[in-house]
Design an enzyme around this catalytic site. Structure first.
Site, PDB file in Angstrom:
ATOM      1  N   SER A  31       1.711  -3.573  46.284  1.00  0.00           N
ATOM      2  CA  SER A  31       0.977  -3.214  47.347  1.00  0.00           C
ATOM      3  C   SER A  31      -0.383  -2.289  46.660  1.00  0.00           C
ATOM      4  CB  SER A  31       1.622  -2.098  48.302  1.00  0.00           C
ATOM      5  OG  SER A  31       0.916  -1.250  48.957  1.00  0.00           O
ATOM      6  N   GLY A  32      -1.343  -2.185  47.222  1.00  0.00           N
ATOM      7  CA  GLY A  32      -2.555  -1.435  46.606  1.00  0.00           C
ATOM      8  C   GLY A  32      -2.597   0.275  46.719  1.00  0.00           C
ATOM      9  N   HIS A  33      -1.950   0.343  47.654  1.00  0.00           N
ATOM     10  CA  HIS A  33      -2.089   1.956  48.133  1.00  0.00           C
ATOM     11  C   HIS A  33      -1.260   2.958  47.257  1.00  0.00           C
ATOM     12  CE1 HIS A  33       1.062   3.108  51.178  1.00  0.00           C
ATOM     13  NE2 HIS A  33       1.164   1.835  51.392  1.00  0.00           N
ATOM     14  N   THR A  59      -9.503 -14.818  56.837  1.00  0.00           N
ATOM     15  CA  THR A  59     -10.624 -14.445  56.065  1.00  0.00           C
ATOM     16  C   THR A  59     -10.038 -13.329  55.158  1.00  0.00           C
ATOM     17  OG1 THR A  59     -12.193 -14.922  57.563  1.00  0.00           O
ATOM     18  CG2 THR A  59     -12.988 -13.540  55.710  1.00  0.00           C
ATOM     19  N   ASN A  96      12.530   3.310  46.559  1.00  0.00           N
ATOM     20  CA  ASN A  96      11.419   4.347  46.743  1.00  0.00           C
ATOM     21  C   ASN A  96      11.740   5.723  47.114  1.00  0.00           C
ATOM     22  OD1 ASN A  96      12.837   2.723  48.939  1.00  0.00           O
ATOM     23  ND2 ASN A  96      11.577   3.725  50.326  1.00  0.00           N
ATOM     24  N   GLY A 119       2.580  -4.427  51.222  1.00  0.00           N
ATOM     25  CA  GLY A 119       3.826  -4.917  50.683  1.00  0.00           C
ATOM     26  C   GLY A 119       4.707  -5.463  51.867  1.00  0.00           C
ATOM     27  N   THR A 120       4.667  -5.096  52.969  1.00  0.00           N
ATOM     28  CA  THR A 120       5.464  -5.420  53.888  1.00  0.00           C
ATOM     29  C   THR A 120       5.157  -6.977  54.284  1.00  0.00           C
ATOM     30  OG1 THR A 120       6.051  -3.303  55.115  1.00  0.00           O
ATOM     31  CG2 THR A 120       6.033  -5.283  56.383  1.00  0.00           C
ATOM     32  N   CYS A 147       8.757   5.997  55.741  1.00  0.00           N
ATOM     33  CA  CYS A 147       8.721   5.084  56.642  1.00  0.00           C
ATOM     34  C   CYS A 147       9.903   5.458  57.464  1.00  0.00           C
ATOM     35  CB  CYS A 147       9.249   3.734  56.099  1.00  0.00           C
ATOM     36  SG  CYS A 147       8.015   3.238  54.973  1.00  0.00           S
ATOM     37  N   GLN A 206       6.945  -0.008  44.507  1.00  0.00           N
ATOM     38  CA  GLN A 206       7.422   1.328  43.844  1.00  0.00           C
ATOM     39  C   GLN A 206       6.963   1.301  42.420  1.00  0.00           C
ATOM     40  OE1 GLN A 206       6.838   4.100  45.144  1.00  0.00           O
ATOM     41  NE2 GLN A 206       7.159   3.678  47.371  1.00  0.00           N
TER      42      GLN A 206
END
Lengths: 389, 378
Positions: free
Chosen positions: B201-203, B239, B151, B72-73, B324, B181
């Protein structure tokens, strides 16, 4: 508030006795497109098709998007349904058009009274509704010549409808009303456009692609599938035949004069395509050729390739410039895929100085050493079929 | 670890079964480089392209509008820093005071380079005012960046309206939203919005760490941060991380419908809200209008760090705010006018579809115990 989608038939309104048949095919095509979005009831009257969603969570935007790809439609729109009563129409117009009217400055009302039993005439309806909207939304002004938005009121047999403007349909004729033809597709810019253009005139499509591994890659084949899926948004399901072409190209390379490579390759493709097309009920072949675009597309060259088949060869792009073709390619979202840089079978074995003015006789002589029938039979035997949706 | 009560899902989530399965497959079987011309390359490319399709369907946008990044960052940085290379004129950036650091820091960097930055301040419920945005938009505005969901307190910003306002008043400005979020939690239909750029973001949705998404509306041109082999249509060279991209697809596939999931989470959220209301020693920092995944409370008089360690001994995991911002006082809570003592005792509960009502009960009883056992720090 109850909402429906109104669809105005295109050219098919002119089709006389066949009209019913054309409309039925159009309705079937529309149904197929939107059936996954939920239950709808579809009804037709006076060259208008009414689509009424039966589920409350019907995705109108998605449905409109899909309908925009159905051939045989001149125009379409979302509309609110009201009772055939001027008070109900006024009340619902105010509510239904709230959002659209808040973003514009000028408007006009156009009315159509198909049901002549309705007590007000069309101009009277427009005046009444216009006055009502002006009173509710004081920021608005009427502009009959150049309005930001046109509000349409239609009083028809079962109900009255309110809509703000309408969208252009895809035009053309319903796919399936003109029979079936097979497109020779390479993976370039032209053939998908040719396929789209002929589907627009009501043709169902089969597709034939020639693959020459290892000169061409699996990605080239993937590209063709992707291009066909763009066309299939408009044409419906396409049956794709992939013909192995390596051996034929090798044989041409060994047995024919170099300046005839492309021409003889084209002649072989046409022969094979006609056979495959015949077997699967097609009445014609379609190519993306445009006169003079490359050496194999000069008129003398087209004469020599045409000569090997009995089936008519439709060439919808024959009189178009590249720019015009690219415009349509972008419009059907195929361009980005078409320009992906993979080798196709037409770019393999390109002669340095191809013949631009071949004669029939010279072509026959040039391919005299090929065992044409055996090569064709083998290629067709090894052809693989699949479907693209 | 067995029987853990994990209520820190806005920090990160447990990778779901499908995510792990897809990652595993990409690592062990489908490990080609998508740029390779051969079949191994093509298979990897197909996997990436299928994942892109899933994301696009999920967000209701086109496949060619989705770009994969590393987090995300990176998505936020790419979106924001691209302003620097834009030829057009504007020098004003509008954002909010409660953005994530990955938005605030690049914007601060731009501020140092001469951009004028306007920070919109939220009201007590953590929501910015559209009127304030409107009055700050002008023709010199080049970027508006407003997060979709905060967040720490879960407040939802009216970004659909904000994007429309932006496009109406400053048509040349780009509208970016940090949706990290919100992605996978709030149903998002990008087709119906005027948003130019969106980060996700994925996580945070039971996918792997190390995978981010940048949505870029077709027709919007921005410059890449990384230069190189031209992957991701030149926007993100390097890649493609096929395993994590596949993992993200797994996470999205498991969500299915964001709408249905939202309803389910809302029930859990309402239950938690109800239970917490019974505790008279806490104060709510978030309100019930926020995203049904985050509840931020304060236990005034108790340090959140101490509470966290007390809870962790009972296998209950929550956080003090943003993961964070370890140890620092929350600027987000300060913005919504929480007092120092409230900020000091803030706890963030963040849920996922794996949480149950029992988890809420465990937390509540443990917190009661904490308050009765622990000494007040002040």
């Amino acid at each position: 508030m109850k909402e429906i989608i109104l669809i105005k038939n295109g050219e098919l309104a002119l089709k006389g006795m066949n009209r019913c048949n054309f409309e039925e095919i159009l309705i079937k095509n529309i149904k197929q497109k939107i059936s996954q979005l939920g239950n709808v009831s579809i009804r037709k009257a006076q060259s208008t098709i009414y689509i009424e969603p039966l589920d409350s969570d019907f995705d109108f935007e998605e449905a409109l998007d899909r309908i925009s790809c159905v051939f045989g439609i001149a125009a379409f729109s979302r509309a609110a349904v009201c009772e055939k009563d001027i008070d109900d129409i006024s009340k619902k117009a105010v509510e239904y058009l709230k959002e659209q009217l808040s973003n514009v400055k000028t408007f006009k009302v156009e009315s159509k009274r198909a049901d002549k039993r309705f007590p007000l005439t069309s101009p009277e309806i427009s005046k009444e509704i216009g006055g009502c909207l002006l009173a509710t939304y004081p920021h608005l002004k009427v502009d009959v010549h150049n309005p930001d938005i046109v509000v349409n009121i239609e009083v028809r047999d079962y109900a009255a409808y309110i809509r703000a403007g309408q969208l252009h349909g895809a035009g053309g004729l319903p796919v399936g009303t003109a029979g079936k033809a097979a497109i020779l597709i390479s993976g370039g810019i032209d053939s998908p456009v040719a396929a789209y253009t002929m589907a627009k005139r009501g043709l169902l499509l089969d597709a034939i692609h020639f693959a020459s591994p290892p000169y061409t890659s699996p990605r080239a084949e993937m590209k063709v599938r992707k291009l066909l899926s763009k066309v299939a948004r408009y044409s419906g399901r396409i049956r794709l035949a992939i013909v192995p072409f390596t051996e034929i190209q090798d044989e041409i390379g060994k047995n024919c004069p170099e300046d005839y490579f492309t021409l003889i390759m084209r002649r072989m493709m046409m022969r094979i395509s006609e056979k495959i097309a015949n077997d699967t009920g097609n009445l014609a072949l379609i190519t993306g050729e445009s006169l003079g675009q490359v050496a194999s597309q000069t008129l003398p060259a087209l004469v020599t390739t045409d000569y090997v088949v009995n089936m008519p060869v439709l060439r919808p792009l024959i009189g178009m410039d590249k720019e015009e073709i690219i415009k349509i390619s972008r419009q059907i979202d195929a361009f980005e895929t078409s320009i992906l840089p993979y080798e196709d079978c037409c770019t393999v074995f390109t002669p340095k100085h191809p013949k631009t003015r071949p004669t029939l006789q010279s072509c026959v002589e040039a391919e005299a050493n090929l065992d044409i029938d055996a090569l064709i039979e083998k290629a067709i035997k090894e052809t693989a079929f699949s479907f693209i949706d | 670890m067995n029987n853990i009560v994990y209520l820190d899902n806005s920090a990160t989530t447990k990778p779901c079964v499908k995510a792990v399965e897809y990652i595993n497959n990409a690592l062990c079987e489908n490990w080609g480089n998508p740029s390779s011309l051969h079949l191994m390359g093509m298979n990897a490319e197909i996997a990436v392209s299928e994942a892109r399709g899933s994301v696009a369907t999920f967000l209701h946008c086109r496949e060619d509008e989705i770009f994969f990044t590393s987090c995300g960052t990176e998505s936020n940085n790419t979106a924001i820093m691209s302003i620097k290379y834009k030829k057009h004129n504007g020098k004003r950036i509008i954002t909010t005071a409660i953005e994530h650091p990955s938005v605030l820091e690049p914007i601060k960097a731009l501020e140092k380079e001469g951009y004028e930055v306007i920070y919109l301040h939220p009201d007590k419920s953590g929501v910015i005012s559209l009127e304030e945005l409107k009055s700050n938009l002008n023709s010199d505005t080049c970027l508006v960046s407003i997060m979709l969901v905060n967040n720490e307190i879960g407040s939802i910003q009216p970004i659909i309206e904000a994007a429309e306002l932006t496009k109406r008043i400053a048509p040349n400005a780009l509208f970016h939203t940090d949706a990290v979020q919100a992605f996978g939690k709030l149903p998002i239909n990008l087709q119906k919005t005027k948003i130019d750029l969106l980060s996700a973001s994925g996580h945070k949705i039971h996918g792997p760490k190390g995978i981010g998404i940048l949505y870029k509306r077709k027709g919007v041109n921005i410059s890449p941060l990384l230069l190189g082999g031209g992957q991701e249509k030149n926007l993100r060279s390097g890649t493609e991380c096929v395993p994590l991209i596949c993992g993200l697809k797994g996470a999205i596939d498991e969500i299915g419908s964001a709408e249905k999931l939202y309803q389910k989470q809302k029930e859990l959220f309402d239950y938690a809200h109800c239970k917490l209301c019974e505790l008279d020693f806490i104060k709510f920092n978030s309100n019930s209008e926020c995203i049904p995944y985050i509840i931020n409370i304060s236990v005034p008089g108790y340090r959140s760090e101490v509470l966290q360690h007390f809870l962790e001994r009972k296998n209950i995991f929550v956080s003090s705010g943003s993961a964070c911002a370890k140890g620092e006082l929350s600027y987000v809570l300060r913005e919504i006018e929480a007092s120092a003592i409230e900020i000091d005792g803030a706890l963030r509960l963040s849920f996922s579809r794996y949480n149950t009502n029992d988890d809420v009960d465990s937390f509540c009883s443990a917190l009661c115990e904490a308050v009765s056992v622990l000494k007040k720090s002040i």
